[in-house]
Design an enzyme around this catalytic site. Sequence first.
Site, mmCIF file in Angstrom:
data_model
loop_
_atom_site.group_PDB
_atom_site.id
_atom_site.type_symbol
_atom_site.label_atom_id
_atom_site.label_comp_id
_atom_site.label_asym_id
_atom_site.label_seq_id
_atom_site.Cartn_x
_atom_site.Cartn_y
_atom_site.Cartn_z
ATOM 1 N N GLU A 167 0.804 -1.231 0.000
ATOM 2 C CA GLU A 167 0.000 0.000 0.000
ATOM 3 C C GLU A 167 0.837 1.281 0.000
ATOM 4 O O GLU A 167 0.675 2.153 0.852
ATOM 5 C CB GLU A 167 -0.993 -0.002 1.165
ATOM 6 C CG GLU A 167 -2.000 -1.131 1.050
ATOM 7 C CD GLU A 167 -3.231 -0.983 1.941
ATOM 8 O OE1 GLU A 167 -3.366 0.043 2.621
ATOM 9 O OE2 GLU A 167 -4.083 -1.905 1.918
ATOM 10 N N GLU A 375 -5.680 -8.687 0.388
ATOM 11 C CA GLU A 375 -6.369 -8.280 1.610
ATOM 12 C C GLU A 375 -7.813 -7.921 1.301
ATOM 13 O O GLU A 375 -8.134 -7.419 0.216
ATOM 14 C CB GLU A 375 -5.697 -7.063 2.281
ATOM 15 C CG GLU A 375 -4.377 -7.367 2.955
ATOM 16 C CD GLU A 375 -3.782 -6.173 3.681
ATOM 17 O OE1 GLU A 375 -4.533 -5.412 4.313
ATOM 18 O OE2 GLU A 375 -2.546 -6.015 3.605
HETATM 19 C C1 BGP Z 1 -4.359 -2.565 5.362
HETATM 20 C C2 BGP Z 1 -2.982 -2.918 5.855
HETATM 21 C C3 BGP Z 1 -2.955 -3.983 6.901
HETATM 22 C C4 BGP Z 1 -4.127 -3.999 7.860
HETATM 23 C C5 BGP Z 1 -5.438 -3.604 7.197
HETATM 24 C C6 BGP Z 1 -6.575 -3.343 8.151
HETATM 25 O O1 BGP Z 1 -4.354 -1.314 4.791
HETATM 26 O O2 BGP Z 1 -2.205 -3.344 4.770
HETATM 27 O O3 BGP Z 1 -1.712 -3.933 7.509
HETATM 28 O O4 BGP Z 1 -3.861 -3.392 9.042
HETATM 29 O O5 BGP Z 1 -5.300 -2.474 6.387
HETATM 30 O O6 BGP Z 1 -6.487 -2.038 8.681
HETATM 31 P P1 BGP Z 1 -6.710 -1.781 10.215
HETATM 32 O O7 BGP Z 1 -5.813 -2.733 10.905
HETATM 33 O O8 BGP Z 1 -6.344 -0.373 10.492
HETATM 34 O O9 BGP Z 1 -8.143 -2.059 10.461
#
Ligand code: BGP
Length: 488
Positions: A167, A375
Amino acid sequence: MKHKTHPIFPEGFLWGASSAAWQVEGATLEGGRTQAIIDLNSQTKKPYTDNSIASDHYHHYLEDVALMKECGFKSYRFSLSWSRIIPASDRKVNPEGIAFYNGLINALVEAGIEPIVTLYHYDMPCWVDEQYGGWRNRAIIEEFEYYSKVCFENFGDRVKYWLSINEQNMQIVYGDWLGVSKGCDNWFEQKWQVNHIMNLCHAKAVIACHEMVEGGKIGPVPGYVPIYPASARPEDQIGAMNAEELTQKIWDDLYVYREYSTFVKNYWKENNIDPQIQEGDMEIIAQAKIDFIAVNCYRSDMGSAPDDTYTQAIGLNKSGIKGDFTYPNLAGEYALGRNPFVEVTDWDWHIDPVSMRYSLRYLWDHYHLPMVITEAGYGAHEDLGEDGKIHDNYRIDYLREYAYNIGLAIQDGVDVFGFNFWSFTDLLSTGNGMAKRYGIVFVNTTDEELRDLKRYKKDSFYWYSNLIKSNGQNWGKDMEEWRLFAKK
Ligand code: BGP
């Protein structure tokens, strides 16, 4: 288009899940690892929580891989910790770090699980930051290239799917939130200089992977949040397009076409921004031909024409109480807002399975490259119930509808080769520690209380296992019988 039959997933489709080193491993100062900036944040700054333990995957990895095997996993996407592999500026490779990842990779391969490995997922080593100022200094390009080469050399015989930087777009767009803007006094301009340096790091990794890993494939990992126009008002369409450009398309265009788009060049010119591109840089970028795009897609957003006021770029919900999100209004650029047609999570993330199909179609139409989902996921407040179980039907709903929409995109003609949602075990959320859980396996600990870290399979574990083992045919019941997700 309404499909009459259930989608067919291709043979060998990579069903799995995803994680990142700093969010799952713990053991931040064990095995020769040195600290990363994100560890320090996690120790001092709520809503980060202490990642020195996290899910303690470092000590539980064999048990975790055994659970993945039991579930039927075909792939597992995880990241390497740079400071575990190269703990200091002397560039010495840490044998214990290599041994840990060898152990994990070997366990996966033995279990028939394809490793998909991210080189960098938010965990800047402190030594890179102290020595060079992290991403702000071009010196990092050589360091990152060296680190990437060490990874390819040590793991490239077994790891064939590589991901460069997680990201990058979100790290630039939300620089304050993800810590990349640290030390910059004019982020509005400097973000483009930092971004250019990151592009060069990405490019060097892509080139080295192709040179060093036999049969190796590599791609970037954009955080993709598709932006729908808020209305058919023509100005809203442009607002949504601007949002799309300034939050993701600029990055995707660069990765695929290997040159900066006319949109971003004009944007720099209009705003007097010098991204500090040096002679020879664009030749390096031009050589970095990616093999696929790894897509992180949790949600959609709704864009419109901004008014003349200026609200902060992002006001993320940190409380986990619905309604605590401030939508940006960036005068002259775009505004985002709450889409009334879909539900939100407790952190105000739009729950929009159709956005998965939309994103895959959009990216396919623009770039014609194979894609893997790295993801998507449902963050929730959770704890063990009185029966010692977690009945996470909301997560089953989310994963089912997202997976089904991937199937529909495949049926629409898009080339997708895997679904690796976030996450397998519970792990630290980027913004909310253990308070926001994503796993299909519960890890028994909380932000406030260190418990026994025992693993418990949630209901979603069993549901996903059936889906994998049928290669996407067993949805629990016929999809027509499930009530419409958004209407529940
Ligand atoms: C994505 C990231 C992850 C993860 C996910 C969920 O953007 O790549 O590392 O954390 O988001 O986000 P959060 O943990 O803030 O809910």
